[in-house]
Design a protein around this motif. Sequence first.
Motif, mmCIF file in Angstrom:
data_model
loop_
_atom_site.group_PDB
_atom_site.id
_atom_site.type_symbol
_atom_site.label_atom_id
_atom_site.label_comp_id
_atom_site.label_asym_id
_atom_site.label_seq_id
_atom_site.Cartn_x
_atom_site.Cartn_y
_atom_site.Cartn_z
ATOM 1 N N LEU A 10 0.807 -1.219 0.000
ATOM 2 C CA LEU A 10 0.000 0.000 0.000
ATOM 3 C C LEU A 10 0.843 1.274 0.000
ATOM 4 N N ARG A 11 2.069 1.185 0.522
ATOM 5 C CA ARG A 11 2.946 2.367 0.586
ATOM 6 C C ARG A 11 4.337 2.011 0.047
ATOM 7 N N PRO A 12 4.416 1.655 -1.233
ATOM 8 C CA PRO A 12 5.669 1.129 -1.782
ATOM 9 C C PRO A 12 6.677 2.225 -2.121
ATOM 10 N N ARG A 13 7.949 1.863 -2.025
ATOM 11 C CA ARG A 13 9.033 2.730 -2.492
ATOM 12 C C ARG A 13 9.588 2.224 -3.815
ATOM 13 N N THR A 14 9.303 0.953 -4.121
ATOM 14 C CA THR A 14 9.714 0.390 -5.410
ATOM 15 C C THR A 14 8.528 -0.371 -6.003
ATOM 16 N N ILE A 15 8.356 -0.228 -7.329
ATOM 17 C CA ILE A 15 7.211 -0.837 -8.008
ATOM 18 C C ILE A 15 7.692 -1.554 -9.261
ATOM 19 N N ALA A 16 7.209 -2.778 -9.450
ATOM 20 C CA ALA A 16 7.396 -3.487 -10.716
ATOM 21 C C ALA A 16 6.068 -3.451 -11.466
ATOM 22 N N VAL A 17 6.111 -3.065 -12.729
ATOM 23 C CA VAL A 17 4.906 -2.940 -13.548
ATOM 24 C C VAL A 17 5.055 -3.914 -14.705
ATOM 25 N N ILE A 18 4.230 -4.967 -14.704
ATOM 26 C CA ILE A 18 4.460 -6.110 -15.575
ATOM 27 C C ILE A 18 3.313 -6.239 -16.570
ATOM 28 N N PRO A 22 -2.092 -2.060 -20.087
ATOM 29 C CA PRO A 22 -2.477 -1.659 -18.725
ATOM 30 C C PRO A 22 -1.274 -1.271 -17.864
ATOM 31 N N ALA A 23 -0.172 -2.010 -18.003
ATOM 32 C CA ALA A 23 1.022 -1.706 -17.214
ATOM 33 C C ALA A 23 1.627 -0.366 -17.626
ATOM 34 N N VAL A 24 1.628 -0.075 -18.914
ATOM 35 C CA VAL A 24 2.143 1.209 -19.391
ATOM 36 C C VAL A 24 1.337 2.356 -18.797
ATOM 37 N N ARG A 25 0.025 2.164 -18.727
ATOM 38 C CA ARG A 25 -0.822 3.219 -18.156
ATOM 39 C C ARG A 25 -0.525 3.447 -16.680
ATOM 40 N N VAL A 26 -0.156 2.399 -15.972
ATOM 41 C CA VAL A 26 0.227 2.565 -14.567
ATOM 42 C C VAL A 26 1.451 3.465 -14.468
ATOM 43 N N VAL A 27 2.417 3.239 -15.331
ATOM 44 C CA VAL A 27 3.626 4.079 -15.315
ATOM 45 C C VAL A 27 3.252 5.525 -15.628
ATOM 46 N N GLU A 28 2.370 5.709 -16.593
ATOM 47 C CA GLU A 28 1.923 7.067 -16.929
ATOM 48 C C GLU A 28 1.260 7.740 -15.735
ATOM 49 N N GLN A 29 0.425 7.001 -15.021
ATOM 50 C CA GLN A 29 -0.250 7.582 -13.854
ATOM 51 C C GLN A 29 0.753 7.910 -12.746
ATOM 52 N N CYS A 30 1.758 7.072 -12.579
ATOM 53 C CA CYS A 30 2.792 7.356 -11.573
ATOM 54 C C CYS A 30 3.518 8.660 -11.900
ATOM 55 N N ASP A 31 3.858 8.851 -13.155
ATOM 56 C CA ASP A 31 4.545 10.080 -13.547
ATOM 57 C C ASP A 31 3.632 11.284 -13.390
ATOM 58 N N ARG A 32 2.366 11.119 -13.761
ATOM 59 C CA ARG A 32 1.434 12.237 -13.670
ATOM 60 C C ARG A 32 1.233 12.669 -12.221
ATOM 61 N N MET A 33 1.218 11.723 -11.286
ATOM 62 C CA MET A 33 0.989 12.068 -9.886
ATOM 63 C C MET A 33 2.281 12.450 -9.170
ATOM 64 N N VAL A 39 10.339 2.850 -10.387
ATOM 65 C CA VAL A 39 9.411 2.047 -11.172
ATOM 66 C C VAL A 39 10.205 1.207 -12.172
ATOM 67 N N TRP A 40 9.983 -0.111 -12.157
ATOM 68 C CA TRP A 40 10.650 -1.022 -13.087
ATOM 69 C C TRP A 40 9.613 -1.631 -14.031
ATOM 70 N N PRO A 41 9.573 -1.234 -15.293
ATOM 71 C CA PRO A 41 8.687 -1.904 -16.253
ATOM 72 C C PRO A 41 9.257 -3.276 -16.634
ATOM 73 N N PRO A 137 -0.122 5.640 -7.642
ATOM 74 C CA PRO A 137 -1.284 5.101 -8.352
ATOM 75 C C PRO A 137 -0.968 3.770 -9.033
ATOM 76 N N LEU A 138 -1.223 2.669 -8.349
ATOM 77 C CA LEU A 138 -1.134 1.354 -8.977
ATOM 78 C C LEU A 138 -2.461 1.138 -9.699
#
Length: 686
Positions: A10-18, A22-33, A39-41, A137-138
Motif C-alpha cells: 500500500l505504501r511502496p518505495r519500489t514498483i514493478a509494472v508487468i 495496462p502496465a504502461v498506463r500505470v507508469v503514466e499515472q505514476c509520472d502524472r501524480m 518504477v521497473w517496467p 497510483p497502482l
Amino acid sequence: MKARNLARLLRPRTIAVIGGTPAVRVVEQCDRMGYDGTVWPVHRNRDEVQGRAVLRSVADLPEAPDAAFVGVNRNATVDVVADLAAHGAGGAICYASGFLEANDGARLQRKLVEAAAGMPIIGPNCYGAINFLDGVPLWPDQHGGRRLGPSARGVAIVTQSSNIAISITMQRRGLPIAYVVTVGNQAQVGVAELAAALLDDDRVSAIGLHVEGFESVPAYEDLARRARQRRVAVVVMKVGRSSRGSAAALTHTASIAGSDAGADAFLNRLGFARATGIPELLETLKLLHVHGPLDGHRLGAMCCSGGEASILADAAEDAGVVLPELTARHAEVVAETVHPLVTVANPFDYHTFSWGDSDALARTFAAFGRGPYDATLLMLDFPRPDRCDCADWDMTLQAFECAMQETGHKGIIATTLAENLPEERAMALIERGFAPLGGVREALGAVGDAAMIAAAWSEGEYRPLLPATCMAGDAVTLDEAASKRLLSEYGVPVPEGSVVQDAEAAVDFARSLGGSVVVKSLGVAHKTEEGAVRTDLSEPEGIRSAARELLAGNGILVERFETDSIAELIVGISRDRQLGLMLTIGSGGVLVELLADTAALLLPADESDVRKALADLRCAPLLQGHRGSEAADVDAAVDAILGIARFALDHPASLEELDVNPLAVGPKGRGVRALDALVRLRSGAG
C-alpha cells in the motif's frame, strides 16, 4: 485472525509494472501524480516505457519490489505471481479477469492463491489501488483524484467495484481521499482485511466500504475492534437491501427476516454506519473527516426560509436526528436578536431581516447555537459565481464562523442541492473547520450516521458473535405443545394447557380450567391461515365439536383462552448462513408480514439490546401506553425474549428456527404469554 502485512504493497518505495498496455498506463499515472519512488517496467518485447528501460522478466529485477502491478492475461498472471512470491515481493495487484467470476475460472483462482504462497495479492479482476497521500497510483486508467499535501489527512475507500471506485474519484464534493482500493474477486485479501491495514496509517481519518457481501465474519470483527481502538469511524454502503425470504420457510420469522436484516444487525453490532447510497457515503465520510463521530443525535438547524425549515424537519425525522425544542428562556434570548416577526423554533427560520449585516447575524447564530446540540447546521446554498455576487453569502458564512468559535460547537454548512456547494467552496470550508455537506437528506443522514457510530463506541469493546456452526442432519419440527414445554423451561410463560386424544377428554380438561378455552390442531405451522384453531369456546358442545373437527393423529391442544393483552409481538430465531443465529422482535399476530415492523439482533444479545430493539419498533407507543391507554408489561416481555435467547444460546448448533407468534403482552404487572410457538431442531444424524 492473523492479518497479512500489507504496508509494502500500500505504501511502496519500489514498483514493478508487468505487462503491456495496462502496465504502461500505470507508469503514466505514476509520472502524472509525481511518484518519487522507483518504477521497473517488465515486458518481453518492449524496450522502453516512459523513458525507462524495460526488464525482460521478474528474475531480472534488481531487488524485490515492494509492490507489483500484474497486467498480463489470466493464465500468465498465475506464473508471474509465483515468480514475484519467489523473489520476495511485498505484494501484487492482479488486474486480469476470467477467474472466479468466469464459468471456467474457479480452479485458476485457486491456483493463483497457491502461487502467491502467502505474498499478499489484491484481486484478481480489479483495477488496483491509489495512495493519494504518497502519490502511488497502482492504477491502469484515468481517475479524478488529486495528490494530498505532505501534512494532509483523508478518508480511505475500499470497494469491490473498480467502476464505482473510478466514479468516486470523480467526485467534486471536496472530500479529501487518502486511498482508493478495489478488491475484485477477493481471492486472498478481502475488503475488511484491506480496511484494517489502512488503519495502520495515522493519516486516514475515516473509512468507507462498498460491500456486496461479507467475505469473512472474523475479518469484519477484527476491523471493528481495531477501528474502535484507533477511534476511526467506518461507513458501509452494503448493497442488496431487497430480498425475498425462502418460500419453503416454515416460520413467520424466516419469511420476514431476510438476509438484509442480518446485514443490518451485523453492521449495527460492528458499530459501522450504513449509508443508503454513494452520496450519503461520501457526505458521511466528509462529516467524519472534519468532526469525527458526533456525541449524540441532537442538531440545531438554521435557515432563512420556511420551505427549507420544513425540508430539514422531514429529513431529520427520517434520519433519526433530534431537533431539540428551545426552552422558554433560550427562545427569549434568541428572539432579542431578530426581527419581531421572526418565530423562534428548531429548525430556526431566521428570515432575511439581518441579511447583509454580519454582526447582527453573528449575534443571532451565537444565541441560537447555545442550545443543547451535538452539532449546529446552517443551510447556505451558494450562488453561481459565474452569474451572481457571493458577497452576502461570504458575510453570512463569516458570521456563522464567529458564532461557532464563541459557542465551541461543531459547525456544519449544508446545501439543499449538492451542486450548490462548489468543490472549491467545500475544500475551503474544510480548511476552516466546517463540514460542508451537499443535499439535505444526505446531510441529515450523515449526522445520524456519525451519531450512531459514537453511540456504538460508547458501549465499549466489540462483542463477538456466536459461532455460525450448524449441526448436520435434517431439521425436525416440534409441535406446538412440545415447543412450549421447551420454552417454558427457559422462563417463557405459556397458557395453561394439555394435549388430549379425544373430544370427551377435551371437554373434561376445559371444565377443569374453567372459563373459555382454545382448541388447536397439532403439527400445523400456521393454524389461523389453515383453520386449525378455534378460540373462545366455553360450552361443552362447542368444545366437543371443535375437538372432533381438529383431531388428528397427534391429538389436540386445549389451552386457557387468554384475553388480557395490550399488544402482540413476534419473537423468533432464524439462522443466517454466515452470521449465525439471529433474534427477530416485532409486531406480531396475523398481520405480521403486512406490518413488517421488526428489529433484528445477532446473538448473543443482552437486556439493553432487547430494550432498544423494542423501543425502535413502530408499535413502541402502544407498549408504553398510547394516548393515555394502559401501558404494557414491557419488563415481562423483555424477560421472555431473553429466555428465548438463552434457549438459542444453549442450542447454537442444533436450533434451526424458532417462532413465538404472538407473544401476548398484558398490562403492566400482569405478564406475558406465548400463545403459539414452533421450534425446529436438527437431529445431528446424516
